[in-house]
Design an enzyme around this catalytic site. Sequence first.
Site, PDB file in Angstrom:
ATOM      1  N   LYS A  85      35.123  43.289  45.178  1.00 38.87           N
ATOM      2  CA  LYS A  85      35.294  44.139  43.994  1.00 38.87           C
ATOM      3  C   LYS A  85      36.114  43.466  42.897  1.00 38.87           C
ATOM      4  CE  LYS A  85      33.073  47.841  45.432  1.00 38.87           C
ATOM      5  NZ  LYS A  85      31.845  48.311  44.763  1.00 38.87           N
ATOM      6  N   GLU A 107      35.779  54.947  39.272  1.00 38.91           N
ATOM      7  CA  GLU A 107      35.471  55.765  40.442  1.00 38.91           C
ATOM      8  C   GLU A 107      35.619  54.898  41.682  1.00 38.91           C
ATOM      9  OE1 GLU A 107      32.412  53.038  40.643  1.00 38.91           O
ATOM     10  OE2 GLU A 107      33.133  54.038  38.829  1.00 38.91           O
ATOM     11  N   SER A 374      31.486  41.392  52.588  1.00 44.17           N
ATOM     12  CA  SER A 374      31.977  41.819  51.272  1.00 44.17           C
ATOM     13  C   SER A 374      33.389  42.367  51.270  1.00 44.17           C
ATOM     14  CB  SER A 374      31.024  42.863  50.687  1.00 44.17           C
ATOM     15  OG  SER A 374      30.874  43.953  51.575  1.00 44.17           O
TER      16      SER A 374
END
Length: 392
Positions: A85, A107, A374
Amino acid sequence: MKYKGRFGDYGGFYVPEVLIPALEELEKAFYRFYKDKSFVNELSRLMADYAGRPTPLYHAKRFSEYVGFNVYLKREDLLHGGAHKVNNTLGQGLLAKYMGKTKLIAETGAGQHGLATAMIGALFGMETKIFMGATDVERQSVNVHKMKLCGAQVISVKGGTSTLKDAINDALRYWTANVTDTFYLFGTAAGPHPYPTIVKHFQSCIGKETRRQCLHKLGRLPDMVLACVGGGSNAIGIFSGFLNDKKVRLIGVEAGGRSLSSGKHAASISAGKPGILHGAKAYLLQNADGQVNDTESVSAGLDYPSVGPEHCYLSDIGRATYVAVEDEDVLDTFGLMCRMEGILPALESTHALAYLVSQKGKLPGKTIAVVNLSGRGDKDVGIVEKFRPVKD
């Protein structure tokens, strides 16, 4: 305007009129700055010195022996914040800075995007609000605490199923009323144009690095590249490096939840049909009346009833294959990876690993599979303990 940002028939720009100027401003700024020398140089420095790029490509030897073919992990879990991210939040956060915005909103589902946004808000000195479903606030409490430590305000959203879908709804409503000074740092490769294009661009570093590393370390490209798919940012990031390599299979792994047959899942491509949600046309889990279905997954980050429009297009044209695995298999594979490699994978990423376990004995031993790991699973230990308590 709704026909801009299309991937085949998917994508688009379906938003309230009040948001159109904000999205047009964002699009104009992105195309102005994303190749700007000063912007690119600053982002490159931050990616290296703050985020920790490049990330290694790791041969999971014991896991490979177990499944019977070679599995390599793209270690995005080693980035600052514990997930891919930060690639996107650094890029969009820097874009917000160049645009003169002073406030960030975002969000989050699993909390990784929320944490990454909170970190960048602290880095750039921007007031930050994170919208998070009340269900996810409870099951991802560690990340909530980290966001608050970075100075962000976490807004618990109690409407609907109190998960990611509802957090996005409230974030969009807030942005509608505060577009002048606020930048909406969208977390996945979904939503209205230009977000799918922007997020793909800032996550494409994963695919570029992985392709180079495969050629350098293995002397060839892999046979398959896999990633979990919720909204789809980590998947489109790594897929982007191999889209033109037709011999490389691209496999996106969705959340089968309890099972596809029970309807308790979040597998939008595997079980959905085209619809419009959060400003874009994409595969959507919906009932016969077009109402959005509730979703369920052991991983908060995949608990979303739609998916990024480019994934829909890649599925339709056959360039990528999308499959689903169930919660029980994910939990089993989480424990397997911990015991065999000493790596705690995020439950989201574990979906891709669980699919490889299902291929045990079905693929030639010389097969090379690359999985985008990830995120790391520190945030998920409590969830795993609830369903798979560790025996003394």
